[in-house]
Design an enzyme around this catalytic site. Structure first.
Site, mmCIF file in Angstrom:
data_model
loop_
_atom_site.group_PDB
_atom_site.id
_atom_site.type_symbol
_atom_site.label_atom_id
_atom_site.label_comp_id
_atom_site.label_asym_id
_atom_site.label_seq_id
_atom_site.Cartn_x
_atom_site.Cartn_y
_atom_site.Cartn_z
ATOM 1 N N LYS A 118 4.245 7.573 3.535
ATOM 2 C CA LYS A 118 4.722 6.232 3.138
ATOM 3 C C LYS A 118 3.807 5.164 3.737
ATOM 4 C CE LYS A 118 9.201 3.749 3.089
ATOM 5 N NZ LYS A 118 10.633 3.847 3.482
ATOM 6 N N SER A 156 13.990 3.081 -0.177
ATOM 7 C CA SER A 156 12.715 2.425 -0.251
ATOM 8 C C SER A 156 11.519 3.389 -0.300
ATOM 9 C CB SER A 156 12.534 1.493 0.952
ATOM 10 O OG SER A 156 12.511 2.234 2.169
ATOM 11 N N SER A 210 17.116 5.441 2.755
ATOM 12 C CA SER A 210 15.840 5.306 2.056
ATOM 13 C C SER A 210 15.070 6.598 1.821
ATOM 14 C CB SER A 210 14.918 4.345 2.808
ATOM 15 O OG SER A 210 15.265 3.025 2.535
#
Lengths: 481, 97
Positions: free
Chosen positions: A63, A138, A162
């Site tokens: 990420k 996310s 997330s």
């Protein structure tokens, strides 16, 4: 689609080299990039580090809110669009030392604040199971990269759900261990008391392999937990007979969902079928009642704590030591301009809320009361964990939403079903989502959450349920190449 | 009741601004936010509970030894700053003429 263990075997038997695996992953990443937008950065050069670990030579995605020395790290925000870190996050360093091969940095909701995968500065991330739907966020790009079969695992962060929500929407395993089990050093902070590092994978065993590499005490993160003398992969096949699970009546009882759509009802039916499967496996499963007022307050409590913490954590984004420099005659004007131009409106709204919560006149009523509620909820869970080994619930109230779907199903009851996984962040509980089949041709998930520090047990339970359900290594047919 | 002026003040305290439509949308959002926040106050005896600022009671103190460790070089620290001079980040004067 191959798991980490399948690829390990292929590498060890010299059926494939790590160079070839990297090349294949990079080609796939480029092929799918325009359509799905998983990545902010796709690597052009392979990191070379030999190791004896299970992950040596295995490609993965990270990420874009983990610091990577010399590699652009944007947190999917314009205010960091050119930022090239000068140090490595511990999670990245550990993977590098283990010989895992970085394929790219993945798109997230701006600064990890959001659950849709639609707010990153480089555009929306699409769901491989249906391009017209969100993958969730996310950790959107990390989920999409595994769901597309580009990489067998990826790293995300989880402050509310997330990792665990996009895992459900993408037919994946998503695991965040106990708070502190994996160092947060070098993860861009959103809400420090709720932030966790975790992973996406194709099966529970792979999630255990990755967590075995990532876990451990880190002198750079004073909240990291002491080392355990255990390997999760050694215990995930343990016998579960006699273990006790519970689910919450107020979240799963169909008769309470008066205005719910077909989709939600199907998900609740499927959940109850899975409970029966768990009983056949040898689990005792009880329905327990949870104070409805506490459940209704879950989402507001989360929003209050996370917005307040985010407000102060992001005060370092001034455009002065890093980021695009603002214009103005004074240092204040420069910062004001950089922040006005650098944050999207959605982020600004979240910050305004945080600022409101932290105003002196609101601190007691909002911020402190939310922290008190957090305490009550965590105590209640710990009370239940005296009797039970883990909680099991549907991971979401619906399948991945369409992009144009203005949320019109936000009844109080639905809000609880959609947001209960924040419980795992409030108490730092180890929590895993695994696939639970399909509704309307889209994958759905179940979530298993255990007591803090019981990571091994949660993985053990999840592995056994995964075996029984048979939804291991899901991937849409056209990407299974 | 929160007003648009309040919102502008909250934003200014965090050093940013928005256009007018942005404040209008935020104001509308606050109607829902306030409704949600009311739920927090509804819990009985909430005042008797200690606020929980961390997921669990910390039972270990994870402090490292007080020894010098490698830190970033000056070049590294300045690598991402847009304007530098003499090993420092350059900004407009903060002390009056």
């Amino acid at each position: 689609m191959k798991t980490i263990m399948d690829l390990r075997k292929d590498l060890d038997e010299k059926k494939v080299t790590s160079d070839e695996l990297f090349k294949i992953a990079i080609e796939k990443a480029h092929t799918y990039q325009d359509e799905f937008n998983s990545f902010v950065t796709i690597m052009d050069k392979k990191e070379e580090k030999e190791s004896n670990s299970l992950l040596s030579g295995i490609p993965y995605a990270l990420k874009d809110n983990f610091s990577t020395k010399g590699i652009l790290t944007t947190a999917s925000s314009n205010i960091l669009k050119d930022y090239v870190p000068v140090y490595d996050s511990t999670a990245y360093k550990k993977l590098k030392d283990a010989g895992a091969v970085l394929v790219g940095k993945t798109v997230l909701d701006e600064l990890a604040m959001g659950g849709t995968g639609t707010t990153g500065h480089t555009g929306i991330v699409r769901n491989p199971w249906n391009k017209n739907r969100e993958i969730g966020g996310s950790s959107a790009g990390s989920a999409a990269a595994v769901a597309l079969g580009i990489v067998p695992f990826s790293i995300g962060s989880d402050t509310g759900d997330s990792i665990r929500k996009p895992a459900a929407f993408g037919g994946l395993v998503g695991f965040k261990p106990t708070y502190g089990r994996i160092s947060r050093y070098g993860l861009f902070a959103f809400a420090s008391s709720l932030d966790h590092v975790g992973c996406f994978a194709r099966c529970v065993r792979d999630a255990a392999i990755v967590t075995d590499i990532l876990k451990g005490q880190d002198e750079k993160d004073m909240t990291s937990l002491p080392n355990e003398d255990i390997k999760y992969t050694d215990v995930i096949d343990n016998d579960i007979k006699g273990m006790k699970l519970f689910y919450i009546k107020e979240i799963t009882d169909k008769t309470l969902y008066k205005d719910a759509g077909e989709e939600t009802l199907k998900i609740l039916d499927k959940f109850k079928e899975t409970i029966e499967e768990c009983k056949k496996l040898g689990f005792t499963v009880d329905e327990v009642s949870f104070d409805d007022n506490l459940l209704k307050a879950l989402y507001p409590t989360y929003i209050t704590i996370s917005s307040a913490e985010a407000t102060s954590n992001n005060s370092n984004l001034t455009g002065i030591p890093f980021g695009p420099r603002g214009e103005g005659g004074s240092i204040n004007e420069i910062m004001f301009d950089a922040r006005t131009k650098g944050f999207s409106e959605l982020i600004k709204r979240r910050f305004i809320l945080g600022s409101y919560i932290l105003q002196r006149e609101n601190q007691e009523r909002l911020f402190k009361n939310a922290l008190r509620l957090r305490h009550i909820i965590v105590d209640k869970m710990n009370e239940l964990y005296k009797t039970y080994d883990a909680m099991i619930l549907p991971a979401s109230g619906g399948v991945a939403p369409f992009f144009d779907n203005e949320i019109d199903r936000m009844s109080d009851r639905y809000l609880i079903l959609e947001n209960h996984m924040v419980i795992g962040n409030f108490g730092g509980f180890p929590s895993i989502t695994i696939p639970n089949g399909f509704v309307d041709d889209m994958p759905i998930g179940i979530n298993i959450t255990g007591k803090a520090f019981d990571d091994a047990k949660v993985l053990n339970i999840a592995n056994k349920i995964e075996d029984k359900l048979g939804y291991k290594g899901l991937i849409k047919e056209e990407y299974d190449v | 009741m929160v007003t648009k002026e309040n919102l502008k003040d909250y934003a200014a305290k965090l050093m940013f601004d928005m256009d007018d439509e942005g404040y209008e949308r935020t104001l509308k959002e606050f109607e829902t936010v306030e409704k949600h926040m009311e739920l927090i106050g509804k819990i009985e005896n909430i005042k008797s509970v200690e606020p929980l600022v961390f997921p669990y009671v910390i039972y270990h103190a994870n402090f490292r030894e007080d020894e010098a460790k490698d830190s970033l070089t000056t070049d590294e620290v300045l690598a991402n700053a847009k304007d530098t001079k003499a090993d420092q980040v350059k900004v407009p004067k903060v002390v009056g003429e």
